[in-house]
Design an enzyme around this catalytic site. Structure first.
Site, PDB file in Angstrom:
ATOM      1  N   THR A 162       0.871  -1.188   0.000  1.00 14.03           N
ATOM      2  CA  THR A 162       0.000   0.000   0.000  1.00 14.03           C
ATOM      3  C   THR A 162       0.900   1.227   0.000  1.00 14.03           C
ATOM      4  OG1 THR A 162      -0.248  -0.212   2.411  1.00 14.03           O
ATOM      5  CG2 THR A 162      -2.028  -1.062   1.053  1.00 14.03           C
ATOM      6  N   LYS A 188       4.092  -6.724   3.880  1.00 15.70           N
ATOM      7  CA  LYS A 188       3.808  -5.332   3.555  1.00 15.70           C
ATOM      8  C   LYS A 188       3.434  -4.619   4.846  1.00 15.70           C
ATOM      9  CE  LYS A 188       0.370  -3.370   3.140  1.00 15.70           C
ATOM     10  NZ  LYS A 188      -0.542  -2.549   4.029  1.00 15.70           N
ATOM     11  N   THR A 199      -3.209  -2.555   8.317  1.00 15.91           N
ATOM     12  CA  THR A 199      -2.663  -3.834   7.980  1.00 15.91           C
ATOM     13  C   THR A 199      -1.189  -4.005   7.778  1.00 15.91           C
ATOM     14  OG1 THR A 199      -4.603  -4.138   6.647  1.00 15.91           O
ATOM     15  CG2 THR A 199      -3.022  -5.874   6.615  1.00 15.91           C
ATOM     16  N   GLU A 281       6.117   5.316   8.460  1.00 17.80           N
ATOM     17  CA  GLU A 281       5.839   6.625   7.856  1.00 17.80           C
ATOM     18  C   GLU A 281       6.706   7.720   8.466  1.00 17.80           C
ATOM     19  OE1 GLU A 281       1.371   5.122   6.961  1.00 17.80           O
ATOM     20  OE2 GLU A 281       1.756   6.490   8.606  1.00 17.80           O
ATOM     21  N   ASN A 404      -0.037  12.045   8.233  1.00 16.59           N
ATOM     22  CA  ASN A 404      -1.249  11.504   8.851  1.00 16.59           C
ATOM     23  C   ASN A 404      -2.272  12.553   9.248  1.00 16.59           C
ATOM     24  OD1 ASN A 404      -1.020   8.528   9.014  1.00 16.59           O
ATOM     25  ND2 ASN A 404       0.939   9.080   9.933  1.00 16.59           N
ATOM     26  N   THR A 409     -10.734  16.438   1.280  1.00 20.51           N
ATOM     27  CA  THR A 409     -11.956  15.773   0.789  1.00 20.51           C
ATOM     28  C   THR A 409     -12.148  16.100  -0.672  1.00 20.51           C
ATOM     29  OG1 THR A 409     -12.981  17.597   1.962  1.00 20.51           O
ATOM     30  CG2 THR A 409     -13.366  15.400   2.799  1.00 20.51           C
TER      31      THR A 409
END
Lengths: 409, 409
Positions: A162, A188, A199, A281, A404, A409
């Site tokens: 991802t 991953k 995940t 990250e 993050n 939007t």
């Protein structure tokens, strides 16, 4: 393969040639789940029913694919692992379970096995339904591409990514009882988490022969000292899944050979786990914290995890700040037995606190050392016994927060 | 008084005139512990021995002043609270305890009381010795300035600040059984933590008459729903101290009057606690998370605290991102009873997840609402019972990381 992260280069995949276990075929394909157009459906199929074990997220909010796969392992009759990236199929209610089952049934028909022989994994956005039309096409496609060569294995590993900055694979060969055994694993996860994503996924395939019970027991122990000992931000996802598939058909491993297999699998899992942390990250350093002198190994693990999770400690690592008060005080609130007058600490090999008393040290020099190293070693003795544990964590950077908190939007 | 933080202006101190309890004198002074030259020694002295209760850090690594004050409360014979800022006197070994005792003895001689009548608090850098020559001069100075007026109280509150962007005081009057009772409280803390610093400190003075046992019981309960329900980054300091001094000498409060006193003290403590969060390093929002439908209040508190501590949730609040998957999944890993199919969530009054299923909502509109509000209300039902709890947390910003990772030797 792009890899724009300097820290990741310090925790590379082994550069030895891939060595794939016999009895498996692999494929990756693009079916349009990801808006980016990157590969998003991955498949592993075994030539015959194989032993499979699984370790899953401890989160009580679990994704449909976790519920389904969990109910199907351990097993001695698994034929396929189907993974999609780009959509986690988590928090999707009853419909999510219908979607997972229908994907699994479609693949079982193609492979020619019982539905219970298919394991499924999903990773991506929480709370969105799987785009079933794309998934159905994707399953057809990826099944049609199955192959046993290195390129197919790499394709499969690419398609589970991802936000990972790099593919994560490890393979190895070992000689056990006069035979050569191979392990090939993919994983991953940009840390345990990703923005809007969830995940950590990993599948480890081997052509060793192992009983179903041994496979499950070994995988649980392996997870406990590898993937369960890393953290980017302590946020446990809804989809975490680790699978072991073993295709060997001769006499199952036992005794020393089984122990040697477990040791190798553990080493490989730790390598992959550290790659996840390095790919955390915004990460610029990996902190390796070794807690010893604890009442038990479990107690050491709680203390190590508490230190590793402290935002203040993580910020100190980011800045190359030998701010030992943050580390010692984090150990102090872990809730585990600790003898304040026997606590000692070293960072990057420099002793800075001994038996509850600060030592004189050259902070500027230590700071330079910390800044120049990809991995910061923290050694913490808590003076309560013989327990120990090692834990790995990324640091906390402005880049993590930016990544993050930016929302459009 | 400077206050450059927009978010703090949304959580102001009460603007009613100060109302100080009878029987106390206050002072603040500058003795040179802080390189900045700001006030760094603070004193509260009562006219006669008073009831005193204390609640202290749960960290096992505790500063010398905590060990000393903890051994002296609860008490009915306290005369003084001496606080220094700029140095935490934590992790300083046996010498640290000598220094705390010697400060306490010097002040006891000036006040004319037993050493056990002096409580001490310290806040600032961990691991450095108190500069005892400066402290000795400071104690003389601050004792010479004692006064009962508003300016003296403000001086005392100013001198306990470290990285606080604003002074934190609250006072109130209440009529109990025909008499007027006053409470005056001060607190410090830029969240629970500060860079290289430690400590949330608060002293609450009242002229109510309360028994020693009631004072301790009330203070513990008050702490549990106020200062123990806030977090900037979950890092529990080595110096946290909350004190209650009660100078009343007539018939102790009991029954309804005592309950009313506790309710008022609770309200005041929650106001101060929210000011700490709003002053959290880099904070731009306060998140108020109310968990209900939990198995017990204690269970609700653990879930609320887990959500409040998640860096992913905090980053979502920073960015005005109605990313409910992060909130629901954080509740799921709190380790407390939770019925996934009965979990419901609203943010800023907007229902977004109901009985385990996502609702349609205008994410862009909700994001605009979140960005425009200083306090983000999160309402989370976990469907397991009747327990509830409210918790307050700051958001996580790049400014927090910058502040805590910049290091210059």
């Amino acid at each position: 393969m792009e890899n724009s992260k300097p820290i990741l280069q310090a925790f590379p995949m082994s550069d030895s040639p891939l060595s794939l276990p016999r009895g498996f075929r692999f494929a990756g394909a693009t079916c349009g789940i990801k808006a980016s157009g990157k590969p998003d459906v991955s498949l592993i199929v075994s030539d015959h029913p194989v032993v499979a074990a699984g370790v899953y997220t401890t989160n009580q909010i679990v994704a449909a694919p976790v519920v389904l796969s969990r109910s199907r392992t351990p097993s001695a009759a698994v034929r396929a692992v189907l993974t999609n990236s780009g959509c986690a199929n988590a928090c999707t209610g009853d419909q999510g379970m219908e979607d997972a089952k229908s994907s699994s049934a479609q693949l079982a028909a193609l492979v020619g096995c019982d539905e219970s022989g298919v394991l499924v994994m999903s990773t991506g956005v929480i709370g969105k339904r799987l785009p079933m039309e794309k998934i159905r096409t994707g399953i057809e496609q990826v099944h049609g591409k199955l192959a046993g060569d290195d390129a197919a294995f790499v394709d499969a590993a690419e398609a589970i990514r991802t936000t990972d900055a790099a593919r994560k694979t490890e393979t190895c060969e070992l000689a056990l009882g006069g035979k050569t055994i191979r392990i090939a694993a993919m994983a991953k996860g940009a840390g345990m988490i990703a923005p809007n994503m969830a995940t950590m996924l990993s599948v480890m395939c081997t052509d060793a022969s192992i009983t179903q019970d041994d496979a499950q027991a070994i995988l649980t122990r392996v997870a406990n000292v590898s993937f369960n000992r890393v953290s980017v931000d302590g946020h446990t996802s809804t989809n975490d899944t680790l699978l072991l598939l073993a295709s060997g058909t001769d006499e199952p491993l036992s005794g020393d050979a089984l122990a040697e297999f477990e040791a190798e699998l553990t080493k490989l899992a730790i390598n992959l786990a550290k790659q996840l942390v390095a790919d955390g990250e915004g990460a610029t350093h990996v902190m390796q914290i070794h807690v010893f002198g604890a009442e038990s190994d479990a107690s050491a693990e709680v203390i190590a995890k508490t230190v590793a999770a402290s935002p203040l400690v993580k910020c100190a690592i980011t800045g190359g700040d030998p701010n030992w008060g943050r580390i010692v005080s984090a150990a102090g609130y872990a809730g585990e037995p600790l003898q304040p007058a026997k606590v000692s600490l070293s960072v990057c090999g420099q002793a800075i606190y001994e038996n509850g008393t600060p030592l004189d040290f050259d902070a500027a020099s230590l700071s330079r050392t910390m800044k120049g190293q990809p991995q910061i070693d923290v050694e913490l003795c808590v003076g309560s016994g013989e327990g120990e544990a090692t834990y790995w964590s990324s640091d906390l950077t402005t880049e993590y927060v930016r990544f993050n908190s930016e929302y459009t939007t």
